[in-house]
Scaffold this active site. Structure first.
Site, PDB file in Angstrom:
ATOM      1  N   SER A 175     -46.452  46.403  38.050  1.00 50.52           N
ATOM      2  CA  SER A 175     -45.016  46.596  38.206  1.00 50.52           C
ATOM      3  C   SER A 175     -44.501  47.643  37.229  1.00 50.52           C
ATOM      4  O   SER A 175     -44.903  47.675  36.063  1.00 50.52           O
ATOM      5  CB  SER A 175     -44.285  45.273  37.958  1.00 50.52           C
ATOM      6  OG  SER A 175     -42.879  45.480  37.878  1.00 50.52           O
ATOM      7  N   LEU A 224     -43.615  51.118  42.248  1.00 45.00           N
ATOM      8  CA  LEU A 224     -42.577  52.061  41.837  1.00 45.00           C
ATOM      9  C   LEU A 224     -41.279  51.825  42.603  1.00 45.00           C
ATOM     10  O   LEU A 224     -41.301  51.474  43.785  1.00 45.00           O
ATOM     11  CB  LEU A 224     -43.069  53.490  42.102  1.00 45.00           C
ATOM     12  CG  LEU A 224     -42.171  54.642  41.683  1.00 45.00           C
ATOM     13  CD1 LEU A 224     -42.165  54.793  40.161  1.00 45.00           C
ATOM     14  CD2 LEU A 224     -42.643  55.941  42.336  1.00 45.00           C
ATOM     15  N   TYR A 225     -40.155  52.051  41.917  1.00 44.98           N
ATOM     16  CA  TYR A 225     -38.836  52.124  42.553  1.00 44.98           C
ATOM     17  C   TYR A 225     -38.315  53.553  42.413  1.00 44.98           C
ATOM     18  O   TYR A 225     -38.741  54.294  41.520  1.00 44.98           O
ATOM     19  CB  TYR A 225     -37.840  51.172  41.888  1.00 44.98           C
ATOM     20  CG  TYR A 225     -38.155  49.704  42.056  1.00 44.98           C
ATOM     21  CD1 TYR A 225     -37.884  49.043  43.250  1.00 44.98           C
ATOM     22  CD2 TYR A 225     -38.712  48.978  41.010  1.00 44.98           C
ATOM     23  CE1 TYR A 225     -38.169  47.697  43.408  1.00 44.98           C
ATOM     24  CE2 TYR A 225     -39.000  47.631  41.159  1.00 44.98           C
ATOM     25  CZ  TYR A 225     -38.724  46.995  42.357  1.00 44.98           C
ATOM     26  OH  TYR A 225     -39.011  45.666  42.509  1.00 44.98           O
ATOM     27  N   THR A 237     -41.898  50.647  46.495  1.00 49.95           N
ATOM     28  CA  THR A 237     -41.176  49.519  47.086  1.00 49.95           C
ATOM     29  C   THR A 237     -39.916  50.026  47.771  1.00 49.95           C
ATOM     30  O   THR A 237     -39.070  50.663  47.131  1.00 49.95           O
ATOM     31  CB  THR A 237     -40.816  48.478  46.014  1.00 49.95           C
ATOM     32  OG1 THR A 237     -42.022  47.962  45.462  1.00 49.95           O
ATOM     33  CG2 THR A 237     -40.007  47.337  46.601  1.00 49.95           C
ATOM     34  N   LYS A 241     -44.231  49.733  50.299  1.00 50.44           N
ATOM     35  CA  LYS A 241     -44.308  48.282  50.222  1.00 50.44           C
ATOM     36  C   LYS A 241     -42.962  47.699  50.640  1.00 50.44           C
ATOM     37  O   LYS A 241     -41.926  48.071  50.096  1.00 50.44           O
ATOM     38  CB  LYS A 241     -44.645  47.860  48.790  1.00 50.44           C
ATOM     39  CG  LYS A 241     -44.632  46.364  48.527  1.00 50.44           C
ATOM     40  CD  LYS A 241     -45.019  46.084  47.081  1.00 50.44           C
ATOM     41  CE  LYS A 241     -44.949  44.609  46.754  1.00 50.44           C
ATOM     42  NZ  LYS A 241     -43.554  44.108  46.683  1.00 50.44           N
ATOM     43  N   SER A 295     -44.725  43.314  53.361  1.00 50.40           N
ATOM     44  CA  SER A 295     -44.250  42.445  52.285  1.00 50.40           C
ATOM     45  C   SER A 295     -42.798  42.076  52.511  1.00 50.40           C
ATOM     46  O   SER A 295     -42.007  42.897  52.992  1.00 50.40           O
ATOM     47  CB  SER A 295     -44.394  43.159  50.934  1.00 50.40           C
ATOM     48  OG  SER A 295     -43.804  42.405  49.896  1.00 50.40           O
ATOM     49  N   HIS A 321     -41.208  40.710  49.794  1.00 52.72           N
ATOM     50  CA  HIS A 321     -40.825  40.574  48.387  1.00 52.72           C
ATOM     51  C   HIS A 321     -40.840  39.111  47.948  1.00 52.72           C
ATOM     52  O   HIS A 321     -39.977  38.649  47.198  1.00 52.72           O
ATOM     53  CB  HIS A 321     -39.442  41.183  48.151  1.00 52.72           C
ATOM     54  CG  HIS A 321     -39.313  41.896  46.832  1.00 52.72           C
ATOM     55  ND1 HIS A 321     -39.089  43.236  46.736  1.00 52.72           N
ATOM     56  CD2 HIS A 321     -39.378  41.438  45.559  1.00 52.72           C
ATOM     57  CE1 HIS A 321     -39.016  43.586  45.459  1.00 52.72           C
ATOM     58  NE2 HIS A 321     -39.188  42.513  44.723  1.00 52.72           N
ATOM     59  N   ARG A 345     -37.708  36.807  48.330  1.00 49.55           N
ATOM     60  CA  ARG A 345     -36.602  36.821  47.375  1.00 49.55           C
ATOM     61  C   ARG A 345     -35.529  37.854  47.687  1.00 49.55           C
ATOM     62  O   ARG A 345     -34.473  37.845  47.053  1.00 49.55           O
ATOM     63  CB  ARG A 345     -37.143  37.083  45.964  1.00 49.55           C
ATOM     64  CG  ARG A 345     -38.031  35.966  45.432  1.00 49.55           C
ATOM     65  CD  ARG A 345     -38.695  36.370  44.133  1.00 49.55           C
ATOM     66  NE  ARG A 345     -39.611  37.475  44.344  1.00 49.55           N
ATOM     67  CZ  ARG A 345     -39.964  38.347  43.393  1.00 49.55           C
ATOM     68  NH1 ARG A 345     -39.473  38.239  42.185  1.00 49.55           N
ATOM     69  NH2 ARG A 345     -40.810  39.313  43.676  1.00 49.55           N
ATOM     70  N   ASP A 347     -49.072  41.350  51.832  1.00 50.23           N
ATOM     71  CA  ASP A 347     -48.655  40.791  50.549  1.00 50.23           C
ATOM     72  C   ASP A 347     -47.743  39.603  50.819  1.00 50.23           C
ATOM     73  O   ASP A 347     -46.799  39.705  51.596  1.00 50.23           O
ATOM     74  CB  ASP A 347     -47.905  41.861  49.748  1.00 50.23           C
ATOM     75  CG  ASP A 347     -47.226  41.303  48.513  1.00 50.23           C
ATOM     76  OD1 ASP A 347     -47.878  40.558  47.768  1.00 50.23           O
ATOM     77  OD2 ASP A 347     -46.035  41.614  48.296  1.00 50.23           O
ATOM     78  N   GLY A 353     -47.725  34.979  50.499  1.00 51.46           N
ATOM     79  CA  GLY A 353     -48.139  33.764  51.183  1.00 51.46           C
ATOM     80  C   GLY A 353     -49.623  33.481  51.192  1.00 51.46           C
ATOM     81  O   GLY A 353     -50.053  32.499  51.796  1.00 51.46           O
ATOM     82  N   VAL A 354     -50.412  34.320  50.538  1.00 52.69           N
ATOM     83  CA  VAL A 354     -51.859  34.084  50.519  1.00 52.69           C
ATOM     84  C   VAL A 354     -52.167  33.057  49.439  1.00 52.69           C
ATOM     85  O   VAL A 354     -51.960  33.299  48.249  1.00 52.69           O
ATOM     86  CB  VAL A 354     -52.643  35.384  50.251  1.00 52.69           C
ATOM     87  CG1 VAL A 354     -54.132  35.105  50.189  1.00 52.69           C
ATOM     88  CG2 VAL A 354     -52.330  36.409  51.336  1.00 52.69           C
ATOM     89  N   GLY A 384     -50.076  37.300  44.446  1.00 53.68           N
ATOM     90  CA  GLY A 384     -49.060  37.367  43.414  1.00 53.68           C
ATOM     91  C   GLY A 384     -48.915  36.061  42.666  1.00 53.68           C
ATOM     92  O   GLY A 384     -49.440  35.870  41.571  1.00 53.68           O
ATOM     93  N   ARG A 385     -48.232  35.122  43.286  1.00 52.89           N
ATOM     94  CA  ARG A 385     -47.956  33.860  42.608  1.00 52.89           C
ATOM     95  C   ARG A 385     -49.211  33.096  42.197  1.00 52.89           C
ATOM     96  O   ARG A 385     -49.232  32.512  41.113  1.00 52.89           O
ATOM     97  CB  ARG A 385     -47.056  32.991  43.498  1.00 52.89           C
ATOM     98  CG  ARG A 385     -45.617  33.501  43.507  1.00 52.89           C
ATOM     99  CD  ARG A 385     -44.763  32.809  44.541  1.00 52.89           C
ATOM    100  NE  ARG A 385     -43.397  33.334  44.506  1.00 52.89           N
ATOM    101  CZ  ARG A 385     -42.580  33.352  45.541  1.00 52.89           C
ATOM    102  NH1 ARG A 385     -42.989  32.883  46.705  1.00 52.89           N
ATOM    103  NH2 ARG A 385     -41.359  33.823  45.434  1.00 52.89           N
TER     104      ARG A 385
END
Length: 259
Positions: free
Chosen positions: A4, A25-26, A52, A127, A149, A151, A154, A182, A184-185, A205-206
């Site tokens: 990130s 990146l943003y 993103t 993304k 994705s 996100h 969220r 990306d 829910g895996v 991620g989580r």
């Protein structure tokens, strides 16, 4: 690893210990901030940019507002320690929401994607794609890959799960760029289903954060080993000797009639 931009560990520090690295990146209102991040990532050996595109505004994260979420005093956005223009400022509700509103460009468009591609010397993926229409626009904009994705659910409440739109996106790109999943895996069988529906790979991620909280580095190693073993077992029981043997015929969507 996709790092990130807002990580509490810098691009350079991660580069010193990580293997294959991409930068998330943003697009900042101040393009110089975005350009510096891209250049630092490239200089540090990052192999790709994951831009993103679903956060021109931050979604209404009620918990963050209620808790007045902000980084604790001992943590900072490490990539902006020497960049006063991109630092976090104090806020009354959610520090993250205030930061996005003050820093991130809300006029994000495909022209900005083209600009990032003109700056980057490495592949650029987008993304945050959830529809065939946006997938086709992304390919037309010249991206090198797509990350399906939402996100982590969220950004916009009630959007579909990424697995539910994966096949639509894969079909739309017609093999012109790789498509990643990306969100829910949680198990190796989730990886199997994503690969069967056309994903080139998946991101976690989580589960990584949960494993870190459980037992640090050893917890993450255990989590990855568990998911890999679950995938291996799922492949064996489905009669797949290699990843290329996993096909669309191995999954049936809810409500889909049997052939």
């Amino acid at each position: 690893m996709v790092l990130s931009s807002w990580s509490t560990t810098s691009i350079e520090d991660v580069a010193a210990i990580a293997g294959l690295k991409w930068l998330q990146l943003y697009v900042y209102k101040d393009r110089a901030v975005t350009r510096r991040l891209i250049e630092r990532a490239q200089d540090a050996g990052f192999a790709a940019i994951a831009l993103t595109v679903d956060t021109p505004y931050l979604g209404r994260r009620v918990a963050d507002i209620r808790n007045r979420f902000r980084l604790p005093p001992h943590l900072t956005m490490a990539n902006f320690r020497d960049d006063a223009k991109a630092r976090v400022t104090a806020a009354d509700d959610s520090g993250l929401a205030s930061y996005v509103a003050s820093q991130i460009d809300p006029s994000l468009s495909w022209a900005h994607v083209a600009w990032v591609r003109s700056v980057a010397r490495v592949p650029v993926l987008v993304k945050g794609i959830l529809t065939a229409e946006d997938a086709r626009l992304a390919v037309a904009a010249g991206v090198d890959g797509i990350i399906v994705s939402n996100h982590g659910g969220r950004q916009l409440d009630t959007v579909p799960a990424t697995i539910d739109v994966l096949e639509e996106v894969v079909t739309a790109v017609e093999g012109r760029v790789p498509v990643f999943l990306d969100g829910g895996v949680r198990r190796g069988t989730d990886v199997f289903k994503a690969l069967a529906l056309g994903a080139s790979a998946v991101f976690l991620g989580r589960p990584v954060l949960w494993a870190l909280a459980y037992d640090g580095e050893r917890g993450v190693s255990q989590m990855l080993a568990t998911i890999n073993e679950e995938l291996r077992l799922a492949m064996a029981l489905a009669g797949c000797a290699s990843l290329k043997d996993i096909t669309r015929e191995h999954v049936r969507l809810p409500g889909q009639p049997r052939l």
